[in-house]
Design a protein around this motif. Structure first.
Motif, mmCIF file in Angstrom:
data_model
loop_
_atom_site.group_PDB
_atom_site.id
_atom_site.type_symbol
_atom_site.label_atom_id
_atom_site.label_comp_id
_atom_site.label_asym_id
_atom_site.label_seq_id
_atom_site.Cartn_x
_atom_site.Cartn_y
_atom_site.Cartn_z
ATOM 1 N N ALA A 254 8.724 -16.599 -2.998
ATOM 2 C CA ALA A 254 9.926 -15.855 -2.560
ATOM 3 C C ALA A 254 9.632 -14.368 -2.363
ATOM 4 C CB ALA A 254 11.044 -16.035 -3.582
ATOM 5 N N CYS A 255 8.480 -13.909 -2.820
ATOM 6 C CA CYS A 255 8.108 -12.481 -2.711
ATOM 7 C C CYS A 255 8.064 -12.047 -1.244
ATOM 8 C CB CYS A 255 6.747 -12.268 -3.368
ATOM 9 S SG CYS A 255 6.070 -10.628 -3.112
ATOM 10 N N ILE A 256 8.651 -10.875 -0.956
ATOM 11 C CA ILE A 256 8.650 -10.352 0.421
ATOM 12 C C ILE A 256 7.788 -9.078 0.537
ATOM 13 C CG2 ILE A 256 10.866 -11.318 1.223
ATOM 14 C CD1 ILE A 256 12.116 -8.531 0.363
ATOM 15 N N ASP A 257 6.951 -8.840 -0.449
ATOM 16 C CA ASP A 257 6.046 -7.676 -0.443
ATOM 17 C C ASP A 257 6.794 -6.344 -0.341
ATOM 18 O OD1 ASP A 257 4.036 -9.488 -0.538
ATOM 19 O OD2 ASP A 257 3.311 -9.166 1.510
ATOM 20 N N CYS A 258 7.967 -6.257 -0.966
ATOM 21 C CA CYS A 258 8.743 -5.008 -0.865
ATOM 22 C C CYS A 258 8.114 -3.882 -1.670
ATOM 23 C CB CYS A 258 10.186 -5.237 -1.328
ATOM 24 S SG CYS A 258 10.317 -5.532 -3.112
ATOM 25 N N GLY A 259 7.305 -4.225 -2.657
ATOM 26 C CA GLY A 259 6.583 -3.209 -3.433
ATOM 27 C C GLY A 259 7.346 -2.625 -4.614
ATOM 28 N N ILE A 260 8.582 -3.048 -4.827
ATOM 29 C CA ILE A 260 9.387 -2.451 -5.918
ATOM 30 C C ILE A 260 8.668 -2.582 -7.261
ATOM 31 C CG2 ILE A 260 11.517 -2.794 -7.280
ATOM 32 C CD1 ILE A 260 12.958 -3.294 -4.566
ATOM 33 N N CYS A 261 8.109 -3.757 -7.516
ATOM 34 C CA CYS A 261 7.435 -3.968 -8.813
ATOM 35 C C CYS A 261 6.277 -2.993 -9.009
ATOM 36 C CB CYS A 261 6.947 -5.415 -8.933
ATOM 37 S SG CYS A 261 5.988 -5.961 -7.519
ATOM 38 N N THR A 262 5.655 -2.550 -7.914
ATOM 39 C CA THR A 262 4.504 -1.642 -8.040
ATOM 40 C C THR A 262 4.951 -0.234 -8.447
ATOM 41 O OG1 THR A 262 4.474 -0.886 -5.730
ATOM 42 C CG2 THR A 262 3.294 -2.924 -6.213
ATOM 43 N N GLY B 144 -0.983 -10.622 -0.994
ATOM 44 C CA GLY B 144 0.299 -10.570 -1.720
ATOM 45 C C GLY B 144 0.190 -9.697 -2.965
ATOM 46 N N VAL B 145 1.175 -9.889 -3.852
ATOM 47 C CA VAL B 145 1.243 -9.053 -5.056
ATOM 48 C C VAL B 145 0.334 -9.607 -6.141
ATOM 49 C CG1 VAL B 145 2.776 -8.367 -6.944
ATOM 50 C CG2 VAL B 145 3.579 -8.270 -4.610
ATOM 51 N N LYS B 146 -0.440 -8.707 -6.741
ATOM 52 C CA LYS B 146 -1.265 -9.105 -7.903
ATOM 53 C C LYS B 146 -0.818 -8.264 -9.090
ATOM 54 C CE LYS B 146 -4.320 -11.775 -5.684
ATOM 55 N NZ LYS B 146 -3.324 -12.664 -5.073
ATOM 56 N N ASN C 106 14.100 -6.121 -11.781
ATOM 57 C CA ASN C 106 14.377 -5.366 -10.554
ATOM 58 C C ASN C 106 13.839 -6.008 -9.282
ATOM 59 O OD1 ASN C 106 15.816 -2.712 -11.189
ATOM 60 N ND2 ASN C 106 14.265 -2.852 -12.797
ATOM 61 N N CYS C 107 13.165 -7.141 -9.389
ATOM 62 C CA CYS C 107 12.679 -7.809 -8.177
ATOM 63 C C CYS C 107 13.885 -8.334 -7.387
ATOM 64 C CB CYS C 107 11.745 -8.959 -8.545
ATOM 65 S SG CYS C 107 11.338 -9.970 -7.108
ATOM 66 N N PRO C 108 14.080 -7.867 -6.136
ATOM 67 C CA PRO C 108 15.277 -8.259 -5.389
ATOM 68 C C PRO C 108 15.286 -9.740 -5.004
ATOM 69 C CG PRO C 108 13.766 -7.039 -3.974
ATOM 70 C CD PRO C 108 13.193 -6.991 -5.368
ATOM 71 N N GLN C 109 14.111 -10.377 -5.037
ATOM 72 C CA GLN C 109 13.993 -11.791 -4.645
ATOM 73 C C GLN C 109 13.967 -12.736 -5.847
ATOM 74 O OE1 GLN C 109 14.698 -11.242 -1.326
ATOM 75 N NE2 GLN C 109 13.395 -13.054 -1.074
ATOM 76 N N ARG C 110 14.013 -12.169 -7.033
ATOM 77 C CA ARG C 110 13.799 -12.947 -8.265
ATOM 78 C C ARG C 110 12.513 -13.768 -8.151
ATOM 79 N NH1 ARG C 110 20.103 -14.168 -8.372
ATOM 80 N NH2 ARG C 110 20.669 -12.030 -8.783
ATOM 81 N N ALA C 111 11.525 -13.115 -7.523
ATOM 82 C CA ALA C 111 10.246 -13.806 -7.304
ATOM 83 C C ALA C 111 9.346 -13.717 -8.526
ATOM 84 C CB ALA C 111 9.545 -13.199 -6.088
ATOM 85 N N ILE C 112 9.664 -12.800 -9.437
ATOM 86 C CA ILE C 112 8.859 -12.694 -10.664
ATOM 87 C C ILE C 112 9.506 -13.600 -11.709
ATOM 88 C CG2 ILE C 112 7.923 -11.146 -12.430
ATOM 89 C CD1 ILE C 112 8.226 -8.852 -10.354
ATOM 90 N N GLN C 113 8.707 -14.495 -12.242
ATOM 91 C CA GLN C 113 9.209 -15.471 -13.218
ATOM 92 C C GLN C 113 8.325 -15.435 -14.456
ATOM 93 O OE1 GLN C 113 11.593 -18.250 -12.384
ATOM 94 N NE2 GLN C 113 12.168 -16.873 -10.727
ATOM 95 N N THR D 10 4.537 -14.688 -13.395
ATOM 96 C CA THR D 10 3.935 -15.215 -12.170
ATOM 97 C C THR D 10 4.823 -14.801 -10.999
ATOM 98 O OG1 THR D 10 3.131 -17.234 -11.127
ATOM 99 C CG2 THR D 10 5.118 -17.465 -12.423
ATOM 100 N N VAL D 11 4.234 -14.669 -9.801
ATOM 101 C CA VAL D 11 5.013 -14.275 -8.613
ATOM 102 C C VAL D 11 5.093 -15.476 -7.678
ATOM 103 C CG1 VAL D 11 5.131 -12.711 -6.629
ATOM 104 C CG2 VAL D 11 4.324 -11.856 -8.840
ATOM 105 N N THR D 12 6.311 -15.849 -7.295
ATOM 106 C CA THR D 12 6.503 -17.044 -6.465
ATOM 107 C C THR D 12 6.438 -16.691 -4.971
ATOM 108 O OG1 THR D 12 8.888 -16.848 -6.200
ATOM 109 C CG2 THR D 12 8.109 -17.918 -8.221
HETATM 110 S S1 SF4 Z 1 9.499 -6.747 -6.366
HETATM 111 FE FE1 SF4 Z 1 9.498 -8.951 -6.074
HETATM 112 S S2 SF4 Z 1 9.681 -9.240 -3.847
HETATM 113 FE FE2 SF4 Z 1 9.106 -7.104 -4.187
HETATM 114 S S3 SF4 Z 1 6.845 -7.106 -4.063
HETATM 115 FE FE3 SF4 Z 1 7.366 -7.357 -6.232
HETATM 116 S S4 SF4 Z 1 7.413 -9.567 -6.559
HETATM 117 FE FE4 SF4 Z 1 7.499 -9.231 -4.359
#
Ligand code: SF4
Ligand code: FMN
Ligand code: SF4
Length: 307
Positions: free
Chosen positions: A223-231, A245-247, A261-268, A219-221
């Motif tokens: 804290a996500c800043i839409d940086c796109g790294i996960c994509t 936001g991120v789906k 690799n999520c810099p915000q630890r937004a992926i849990q 799940t994405v919390t």
């Molecule tokens: S890597 Fe983390 S902070 Fe960046 S878009 Fe994905 S979920 Fe959001």
């Protein structure tokens, strides 16, 4: 232009330029020329990319399996072909199984190096069985112990501190390969039994191994800043930046490239209360890992499914 759109375009442009200069987009021509040693790899957190690079040396070439799958490049010819992957429950990642079934690997010498973190069990025999069945038997199959990136059981900060003698073990494997040693690392009866016990407990299908659903696992919390790294780092392209936001959804290798690799630890991890294994708990949600010799850009280039 919103900040999110600008970041998305900048990220995509930088990656495209990088892939062009490093020859990833020129994959077809690379495969046409006969190279001495070509190493195919799958990686979630960089250990296997590091090992692949070290074993390729200055003269060899490394090719990412997610990129080969994306480009449907299954015919590879070289003097020596190597394959490096992380063991998942002592088995190969699902994508590596898919790849080896389709691949036609032509080489005088084929070797596989399996990375693991704590317990390899009969991983060597499992790979021998799968690769042989696919008509791609390997002359050499060995293992190397690295940081264990299995977040449910291990604290990444603690793992990073353990000396696993990687340079010495790599040097040993490298010397085996230079001598074109024909050898499969031995497996004990106890290791076979440990694997059987794991399969009973986990309920995983031995023909599949780890193949989860991303939307059920993570799940994405906020804290996500839409940086796109996960994509970019997901080898299955499961993540997408949307106006909301991120789906994320789709078949998941459980490689942890996204969560690590999520810099915000937004992926849990999503918690499962219904007895599903793994249940979504983790040892230390604040500790994350990427191999210290592998950059975020390296990982994006290895796994990106967008370009
Ligand atoms: S890597 Fe983390 S902070 Fe960046 S878009 Fe994905 S979920 Fe959001
Ligand atoms: C889903 C999953 C399952 C794993 N299973 C095992 C295992 O059975 N035994 C083990 O020693 N390490 C296991 N690991 C650890 C990885 O094999 C190890 O950290 C590997 O070097 C990671 O490689 P990478 O950085 O290239 O992704 C597992 C990791 C993941 C993510
Ligand atoms: S969703 Fe995460 S764990 Fe699953 S394949 Fe993509 S990067 Fe790996």
């Amino acid at each position: 232009m919103t900040r999110r759109t600008a970041l998305k375009i900048m990220g995509s442009a930088a990656l495209t330029a990088m892939m062009a200069t490093t020859g990833v987009t020129a994959l077809t021509s690379c495969l046409e020329s006969r190279k001495k040693r070509v190493i195919l790899y799958f990686t979630g957190t960089g250990n296997c990319l590091y090992v692949a690079r070290e074993l390729a040396g200055k003269e060899g070439e490394t090719l990412s399996i997610p990129q080969l799958m994306r480009k449907k490049q299954f015919e590879i010819e070289a003097d020596e072909i190597g394959l490096v992957y992380p063991i998942y429950g002592h088995m190969p990642p699902y994508m590596v199984r898919e790849f080896i079934k389709k691949a036609r690997l032509k080489a005088e010498y084929k070797f596989a190096v399996l990375t693991y973190g704590m317990r390899k069990c009969n991983a060597v025999e499992i790979w021998d069985g799968i690769s042989r069945k696919a008509g791609n038997a390997f002359d050499y199959i060995g293992t190397i112990i690295m940081v264990d990136n299995w977040l449910p059981n291990f604290d990444m900060n603690e793992q990073k501190k353990i000396d696993k003698h990687i340079p010495e073990n790599l040097a040993k494997i490298s010397s085996d390969l230079t001598g074109r040693r024909r050898w499969h690392e031995p497996v004990t009866q106890e290791e076979r039994q440990q694997h059987e016990g794991f399969m009973r407990l986990s309920g995983l299908d031995p023909e599949v191994g780890f193949l989860m659903k991303a939307e059920k696992s993570f799940t994405v919390t906020d804290a996500c800043i839409d940086c796109g790294i996960c994509t970019y780092v997901c080898p299955r392209g499961n993540y997408e930046l949307t106006g909301q936001g991120v789906k994320m959804q789709g078949n998941c290798e459980f490689c942890f490239a996204c969560i690590q690799n999520c810099p915000q630890r937004a992926i849990q991890f999503k918690k499962h209360e219904d007895g599903t294994w793994p249940d979504g708990s983790e040892k230390n949600p604040n500790a994350r890992y990427r191999n210290e010799n592998v950059s975020l850009m390296d990982l994006k280039m290895a796994n990106n499914q967008k370009v």
